[in-house]
Design an enzyme around this catalytic site. Sequence first.
Site, PDB file in Angstrom:
ATOM      1  N   ASN A 106      57.134  41.758  33.437  1.00 13.49           N
ATOM      2  CA  ASN A 106      56.664  43.106  33.821  1.00 13.49           C
ATOM      3  C   ASN A 106      57.310  44.227  33.010  1.00 13.49           C
ATOM      4  OD1 ASN A 106      59.210  43.523  34.884  1.00 13.49           O
ATOM      5  ND2 ASN A 106      58.579  43.461  37.016  1.00 13.49           N
ATOM      6  N   LYS A 107      58.068  43.902  31.980  1.00 17.43           N
ATOM      7  CA  LYS A 107      58.740  44.947  31.207  1.00 17.43           C
ATOM      8  C   LYS A 107      57.767  45.556  30.172  1.00 17.43           C
ATOM      9  CE  LYS A 107      62.439  44.623  33.640  1.00 17.43           C
ATOM     10  NZ  LYS A 107      63.271  43.482  33.789  1.00 17.43           N
TER      11      LYS A 107
END
Length: 398
Positions: free
Chosen positions: A199-200
């Site tokens: 999710n970065k």
Amino acid sequence: MAEHQSAAPAAEPFLPFALPDIDEAEIDAVVACLRSGWVTTGPVARQFEHDFAAWLGAAGHCAPPQALAVNSATAGLHLALEALGIGPGDEVVVPTLTFTATAEVVRYLGARPVFVDVDPATLQIAPAAVEAALTPRTRAILPVHYAGLACDMAALATLARRHGLRIVEDAAHAFPTRRRGRLVGTLDSDVTVFSFYANKTMTTGEGGMVVTRDAALAARMRTMRLHGISRDAFDRYVSRTPAWYYEVVAAGFKYNLTDIAAAIGIQQLRKIERFARRREQLAGRYHTGLAGLPLRLPPLPGDGDSHAWHLYVVRLDATAPLARDALIDALAQRGIGTSVHFIPLHRQPYWRDTCGLAPADFPAAEASYASMLTLPLYTRMSDADQDRVIHALRALLA
Ligand SMILES: *Cc1c(COP(=O)(O)O)cnc(C)c1O
């Protein structure tokens, strides 16, 4: 198509709070790696390290630092503190408003994390709280560039100089982020660690990058990344020295990044400027679309700063008609995913109990935690997706 459109309207698809942005370029690169016959750490991981360091150098208008690819940011933080010689009896100052990885790596080495509160305006580690937490045993500060905005690095660097402390930046949220014109990864610290978790702002599935300008630290981390062995497998494969020979010089770790993951990273890095622009656009649209609601919007970057917008965190005013948990439920009912970043570590049973932490010692993190939620923000989100979130919030809060 026409038949579809005339049928009963389908429920709107669920909007997650984050989503990776992967297309055929990453898929082709992984397939090429699989076909090549070399799937663990090798030429592609080296290329990724080279590309990442070169990107920081070019974008930061400075000489490229050294970059070491690792299989997570957690691994990278562990390597950094180990290379700095952190061990039993030492203290490392960390913010309470972060993911548990920031603090757990301190425990890996038998040292003690000392938790401090954040600045209520920026939610970044508060330099005054850091100074108040220093003891003769303090060895390092581990600031987190929360949400993608940089900490007050000048203040932390001054403290570090004055007290002989090291700085390891947890930059899991901060690629790319600028502080006073300079890029995170090229600031005044010993080591900076980026995350490529799913999710970065860019992803390799799992992965991270450790960046430093200190040759001795880089050498130690390179060795400890792979079992404390003085040569990696690919070096042995291509070198003229007999391939079977290597030396174990320390009890190291297994923290290397595979070529399969690095192949994804090389492609993601090529798109990072487009990703960053889209995130900035979406943050700007939220700022306009949510104006006038009983919400405290996230702080905007100051002069010479930029925000990676990994997270768009809003805080509910006391006057809002719904409390935080009820708002999260109401948004979920409308198919909108949100999250909370983070449940402060002083509230987590392990940290609370082993470090004797009390909520009263962290008033800013406490107040923020009670009122905060993270709205969906990812590059594949369309303007129409985002308008759904804005309209839902206006309907629920106006
Ligand atoms: C995601 C994250 C990490 C850990 O990153 P991994 O690559 O999953 O190990 C560390 N610190 C913060 C603040 C994070 O959000």
